[in-house]
Design a protein around this motif. Sequence first.
Motif, PDB file in Angstrom:
ATOM      1  N   ALA A 175       0.819  -1.212   0.000  1.00 47.92           N
ATOM      2  CA  ALA A 175       0.000   0.000   0.000  1.00 47.92           C
ATOM      3  C   ALA A 175       0.853   1.261   0.000  1.00 47.92           C
ATOM      4  O   ALA A 175       0.444   2.295  -0.528  1.00 47.92           O
ATOM      5  N   LEU A 176       2.035   1.164   0.590  1.00 42.93           N
ATOM      6  CA  LEU A 176       2.899   2.340   0.720  1.00 42.93           C
ATOM      7  C   LEU A 176       4.090   2.296  -0.237  1.00 42.93           C
ATOM      8  O   LEU A 176       5.055   3.043  -0.066  1.00 42.93           O
ATOM      9  N   ARG A 177       4.009   1.463  -1.275  1.00 43.39           N
ATOM     10  CA  ARG A 177       5.145   1.336  -2.195  1.00 43.39           C
ATOM     11  C   ARG A 177       5.430   2.628  -2.960  1.00 43.39           C
ATOM     12  O   ARG A 177       6.544   2.836  -3.450  1.00 43.39           O
ATOM     13  N   LYS A 178       4.424   3.496  -3.073  1.00 45.70           N
ATOM     14  CA  LYS A 178       4.608   4.756  -3.797  1.00 45.70           C
ATOM     15  C   LYS A 178       4.869   5.937  -2.857  1.00 45.70           C
ATOM     16  O   LYS A 178       4.934   7.080  -3.313  1.00 45.70           O
ATOM     17  N   LEU A 179       5.014   5.652  -1.565  1.00 47.22           N
ATOM     18  CA  LEU A 179       5.271   6.718  -0.606  1.00 47.22           C
ATOM     19  C   LEU A 179       6.691   7.253  -0.789  1.00 47.22           C
ATOM     20  O   LEU A 179       7.663   6.503  -0.669  1.00 47.22           O
ATOM     21  N   THR A 180       6.806   8.519  -1.101  1.00 47.81           N
ATOM     22  CA  THR A 180       8.115   9.157  -1.237  1.00 47.81           C
ATOM     23  C   THR A 180       8.167  10.365  -0.312  1.00 47.81           C
ATOM     24  O   THR A 180       7.167  11.065  -0.121  1.00 47.81           O
ATOM     25  N   VAL A 181       9.342  10.594   0.241  1.00 46.42           N
ATOM     26  CA  VAL A 181       9.542  11.702   1.173  1.00 46.42           C
ATOM     27  C   VAL A 181      10.314  12.814   0.460  1.00 46.42           C
ATOM     28  O   VAL A 181      11.428  12.583  -0.007  1.00 46.42           O
ATOM     29  N   PRO A 182       9.740  14.016   0.343  1.00 44.80           N
ATOM     30  CA  PRO A 182      10.442  15.107  -0.344  1.00 44.80           C
ATOM     31  C   PRO A 182      11.729  15.489   0.376  1.00 44.80           C
ATOM     32  O   PRO A 182      11.860  15.319   1.594  1.00 44.80           O
ATOM     33  N   GLU A 183      12.654  16.000  -0.387  1.00 46.31           N
ATOM     34  CA  GLU A 183      13.910  16.451   0.193  1.00 46.31           C
ATOM     35  C   GLU A 183      13.635  17.542   1.225  1.00 46.31           C
ATOM     36  O   GLU A 183      12.828  18.449   0.992  1.00 46.31           O
ATOM     37  N   GLY A 184      14.278  17.441   2.352  1.00 50.59           N
ATOM     38  CA  GLY A 184      14.102  18.437   3.404  1.00 50.59           C
ATOM     39  C   GLY A 184      12.925  18.182   4.315  1.00 50.59           C
ATOM     40  O   GLY A 184      12.667  18.959   5.240  1.00 50.59           O
ATOM     41  N   CYS A 185      12.195  17.097   4.079  1.00 48.43           N
ATOM     42  CA  CYS A 185      11.040  16.762   4.919  1.00 48.43           C
ATOM     43  C   CYS A 185      11.476  15.766   5.985  1.00 48.43           C
ATOM     44  O   CYS A 185      12.022  14.706   5.667  1.00 48.43           O
ATOM     45  N   HIS A 186      11.222  16.075   7.240  1.00 53.20           N
ATOM     46  CA  HIS A 186      11.727  15.254   8.330  1.00 53.20           C
ATOM     47  C   HIS A 186      10.635  14.674   9.220  1.00 53.20           C
ATOM     48  O   HIS A 186      10.950  13.976  10.191  1.00 53.20           O
ATOM     49  N   GLU A 187       9.373  14.955   8.931  1.00 46.69           N
ATOM     50  CA  GLU A 187       8.304  14.403   9.766  1.00 46.69           C
ATOM     51  C   GLU A 187       6.990  14.394   8.988  1.00 46.69           C
ATOM     52  O   GLU A 187       6.803  15.147   8.033  1.00 46.69           O
ATOM     53  N   GLY A 188       6.110  13.493   9.416  1.00 41.71           N
ATOM     54  CA  GLY A 188       4.799  13.388   8.807  1.00 41.71           C
ATOM     55  C   GLY A 188       3.722  13.343   9.865  1.00 41.71           C
ATOM     56  O   GLY A 188       3.992  13.049  11.044  1.00 41.71           O
ATOM     57  N   PHE A 189       2.490  13.632   9.446  1.00 40.38           N
ATOM     58  CA  PHE A 189       1.377  13.678  10.400  1.00 40.38           C
ATOM     59  C   PHE A 189       0.163  12.987   9.792  1.00 40.38           C
ATOM     60  O   PHE A 189      -0.003  12.911   8.573  1.00 40.38           O
ATOM     61  N   SER A 190      -0.682  12.486  10.674  1.00 40.11           N
ATOM     62  CA  SER A 190      -1.896  11.818  10.245  1.00 40.11           C
ATOM     63  C   SER A 190      -2.927  11.940  11.359  1.00 40.11           C
ATOM     64  O   SER A 190      -2.826  12.841  12.202  1.00 40.11           O
ATOM     65  N   ALA A 191      -3.896  11.017  11.395  1.00 37.54           N
ATOM     66  CA  ALA A 191      -4.950  11.104  12.400  1.00 37.54           C
ATOM     67  C   ALA A 191      -5.383   9.718  12.859  1.00 37.54           C
ATOM     68  O   ALA A 191      -6.500   9.530  13.303  1.00 37.54           O
ATOM     69  N   ASN A 192      -4.462   8.744  12.723  1.00 36.96           N
ATOM     70  CA  ASN A 192      -4.775   7.374  13.120  1.00 36.96           C
ATOM     71  C   ASN A 192      -3.496   6.718  13.621  1.00 36.96           C
ATOM     72  O   ASN A 192      -2.500   6.663  12.894  1.00 36.96           O
ATOM     73  N   ARG A 193      -3.507   6.235  14.861  1.00 41.06           N
ATOM     74  CA  ARG A 193      -2.269   5.798  15.499  1.00 41.06           C
ATOM     75  C   ARG A 193      -1.591   4.669  14.736  1.00 41.06           C
ATOM     76  O   ARG A 193      -0.384   4.686  14.510  1.00 41.06           O
ATOM     77  N   THR A 194      -2.335   3.631  14.362  1.00 43.80           N
ATOM     78  CA  THR A 194      -1.685   2.497  13.705  1.00 43.80           C
ATOM     79  C   THR A 194      -1.184   2.880  12.312  1.00 43.80           C
ATOM     80  O   THR A 194      -0.136   2.390  11.875  1.00 43.80           O
ATOM     81  N   CYS A 195      -1.919   3.741  11.622  1.00 44.53           N
ATOM     82  CA  CYS A 195      -1.437   4.220  10.323  1.00 44.53           C
ATOM     83  C   CYS A 195      -0.061   4.854  10.477  1.00 44.53           C
ATOM     84  O   CYS A 195       0.846   4.646   9.663  1.00 44.53           O
ATOM     85  N   GLU A 196       0.090   5.632  11.538  1.00 43.49           N
ATOM     86  CA  GLU A 196       1.347   6.358  11.746  1.00 43.49           C
ATOM     87  C   GLU A 196       2.518   5.409  11.959  1.00 43.49           C
ATOM     88  O   GLU A 196       3.649   5.703  11.551  1.00 43.49           O
ATOM     89  N   ILE A 197       2.257   4.249  12.547  1.00 47.57           N
ATOM     90  CA  ILE A 197       3.317   3.267  12.753  1.00 47.57           C
ATOM     91  C   ILE A 197       3.820   2.754  11.402  1.00 47.57           C
ATOM     92  O   ILE A 197       5.021   2.722  11.124  1.00 47.57           O
ATOM     93  N   GLY A 198       2.896   2.333  10.552  1.00 50.09           N
ATOM     94  CA  GLY A 198       3.287   1.825   9.238  1.00 50.09           C
ATOM     95  C   GLY A 198       3.925   2.885   8.366  1.00 50.09           C
ATOM     96  O   GLY A 198       4.896   2.625   7.648  1.00 50.09           O
ATOM     97  N   LEU A 199       3.395   4.094   8.412  1.00 53.83           N
ATOM     98  CA  LEU A 199       3.944   5.188   7.615  1.00 53.83           C
ATOM     99  C   LEU A 199       5.370   5.516   8.027  1.00 53.83           C
ATOM    100  O   LEU A 199       6.244   5.746   7.185  1.00 53.83           O
ATOM    101  N   ALA A 200       5.608   5.543   9.332  1.00 57.61           N
ATOM    102  CA  ALA A 200       6.955   5.828   9.823  1.00 57.61           C
ATOM    103  C   ALA A 200       7.929   4.743   9.393  1.00 57.61           C
ATOM    104  O   ALA A 200       9.062   5.025   8.981  1.00 57.61           O
ATOM    105  N   ASP A 201       7.480   3.503   9.459  1.00 55.20           N
ATOM    106  CA  ASP A 201       8.354   2.391   9.109  1.00 55.20           C
ATOM    107  C   ASP A 201       8.759   2.442   7.641  1.00 55.20           C
ATOM    108  O   ASP A 201       9.918   2.205   7.303  1.00 55.20           O
ATOM    109  N   HIS A 202       7.815   2.767   6.764  1.00 57.58           N
ATOM    110  CA  HIS A 202       8.099   2.740   5.326  1.00 57.58           C
ATOM    111  C   HIS A 202       8.566   4.091   4.793  1.00 57.58           C
ATOM    112  O   HIS A 202       9.215   4.145   3.750  1.00 57.58           O
TER     113      HIS A 202
END
Length: 910
Positions: A862-889
């Motif tokens: 599901a997150l294979r297309k997740l890319t982090v822009p240059e200079g971006c150091h953190e992300g935010f969401s509104a669901n605890r378990t989502c944030e775990i997977g997002l951080a990992d990938h």
Amino acid sequence: MSVKSRLAPLIPPHRLIDDPLRLLAYGTDASFYRLIPKLVVKADTEAEVVAVLAACAQENVPVTFRAAGTSLSGQAVTDSVLLLLGDGWNGAVVEAGGARIRLQPGIIGAEANRRLAAFGRKIGPDPASIDSAKIGGIAANNASGMCCGTAQNSYRTLAAMRLILADGTLVDTGDAVSVAAFRASHAALLESLGQLAEQARADDVLAARINKKFAIKNTTGYALNALVDFTDPVDILQHLMIGSEGTLGFIAEITYDTVPDHADRANALIFFADAALACRAVAALKTTPVSAVELMDRAALRSVEGKPGMPAMLADLPADAAALLVESRAGDQSDLAANIAAIVAALDGIATIGGVSFTTDAVEGAKLWKIRKGLFPAVGAVRPLGTTVIIEDVAFRVEDLAAATTDLQALFVKHFYTEAIIFGHALEGNLHFVFTQDFGSDAEIQRYGAFMDDVAKLVVDKYDGSLKAEHGTGRNMAPYVEMEWGKAATDLMWRIKEMLDPAGLLNPGVILDRDPQAHLKNLKPMPAADVLIDTCIECGFCERMCPSHGLTLSPRQRIVGWREMARAQAAGDVVRRDEIGTLYDYHGLDTCAACGLCATACPVGIETGTLIKALRGRKQGRMAQAVGQLAADHYGLLMKATAWGLGAAAMVDTVAGSARNRRRLPTMAQPALQGGGDGADAVVYVPSCAARTMGPALDDPVTACLPDATEALLKKAGFRVIFPAGLANLCCGQPWDSKGLADIAEAKARDMAAALDAASDHGRLPVIMDTATCSARLKSFTPVLDAVEALHDLILPRLSLHPIEGPVLLHIPCSVRKMGLEDKLLAVAKACATQVVVPDGVTCCGFAGDKGFTTPELNAHALRKLTVPEGCHEGFSANRTCEIGLADHGGIPYRSIIHLVDRVSRRAEG
């Protein structure tokens, strides 16, 4: 050798599919045909496409290309090799300040328009399926739509193309070097095409016939207009590829000249006493500044009467009434006002019901278009069990539209299609008619065949119109091509096919077929399977939203698989049922995120996850029910054990050097029923189970757990915080619901609703939930505010914000989308950071409660297309378990949007 064995050294095994479940799944497109491929190949590169073509040629095996599979005429199914677009076809480059855009075939049409929005431009084709259809299919079908007409379709806006011929040759018509090499290597082919064009232009009768046929919308047969519109054989070739439905070659890239996308719009829904008057109005509007004119007959309007959001006055219209939905667009309000005046003047003297009233309000305009867009699904949703919904499209000269509409309605009566409706792009004389059909008996098939014969005679013999205006010839009009075009023109088409595909291996049976009964064969069964999904029309609009699509199955494919098991069960075919069922456990049940996003794109509102959860429940034995009930009865102890278990796992992972899912122990102590806070206003705050058990990652510099941060923020905003009694044992029931233990899930939700009712003084105080999945579920049981709407509506107005310098990533969880809070979440994020990036190609994260732990491949896919822009150091969401997977990938910390608001805010003075 086989095609698969030839490809095995070149393409990874997971992209060579031949198990019976997925072959069945990919044997379905949006049409009413089914052919089961022998091999499905997911090709990611041009080199792989060439390899597939070579292998098929060596084995003399046909091959069919497929993009999104939203085709309505059977052009994306095969009983041979099916070549799917993999993940490598998503390139998009905007050129010349938005005047052109270069697109690979895997880009969804709406995504291309999103790339162009900043330039005030869009691509010309605008099919109704643009949110799901991919560019490869849009170009290969010459799909048009409500506004583009014949002037802005793919044929007319084509600037250049990369194409691969049947012999594996690649040519880029936008590259002079590539073209020069092609002219040298394929001189004979280009000479033959040039001669064919010269013959067509020299034959006055044929040339006139071609020009007349393409004066209105027409996708029947090949684009013979290329022979009279162009003299350079390379131009002829690339324009023949438009609308060729994969029968002449593979479109690897297309460059479009874009068209203006005016932001100022006005809409009017105008009623008339009958269709003849409405069509007279269409003729009057033809020369006015209208962008779209959509016709709806009385049966169409009746199909949406009484539905949510529909005008009550629809029920009061006369028996023969019809309506036109008119839209005008302009570059500014002044020009738009002038457009409206011209349109109103043109209709002066034509009797209407209720007059002509335009609205420039975007919300009101959307309500009007909801009527038009709800017609097709309205028929599909109420069709009898076991039937399929068929949508055909034909085109006439505008001056023939009124009589042709009346004649079509008479054919419905003659052949007993009493539920049929007519609507369409009237400005182009393009009518769609929708009806339901049972293919379960020879008599019903013959009824359909007789009806289509009569339709063909009406369209061709009486009005010389188009049997296919914009949906492509496919399989269901291939036997009628010669009837519409005549022998001379059809012979030209066969010569083109033989020139470009001499072995006849590219999508045989599509566009040209000498079998007069071909359209009555390989018809798709639609057996009743489950009330939860029986209304599915298998259009595939859901697929773009699904996190498991491409890993295992999409929602459409899950339904196809379940229908086949139901059919096999009813037929007593235990072997087939078990063959599919064994594979279905993993591909259908285990890897479904049950996120519900499919329902947001489904024309008939089906949430396939509801079926999957029900099936999971049916598979659960008494032991699972007992364990589930035990967990529900002792939930507080279970959550405490879970928190300590995650803490212990974190220590183990730290020693082992693993980074995945290491969490700090939550620091939140058992809260008092009434927390501090010096404001007079009180709110009830409900920390979710996930927030109470899953603290920040060990490597996250932010150490506060979500409940502490939320409580601090609420107090900062001047609220007195109240926690519900018995919080440790409260749960919305989502963990049980996802496992199919519906009764336990409902009991837990009702217990929680009762506790919240008491804590909120029976609804007097607002109740805030910090996790979107839980909020969305609880809303069905009790009034509750998700943290996103609480932040936007209640908290931000009380705070002074000092935004951080971006960029920050924002993930919009499924539940936020389903609750309609997407815009509010984005607004909160933009208020707190100077640059907010929502990654393209990421819908559901696929963590799905605990599947990030139990089925990690779903989260990864599901997150294979997740890319982090240059200079971006953190992300935010509104669901605890989502944030775990997002951080990992993503490789950066992801936290709740609450943390960001808390960081940048202070209490506003006053």
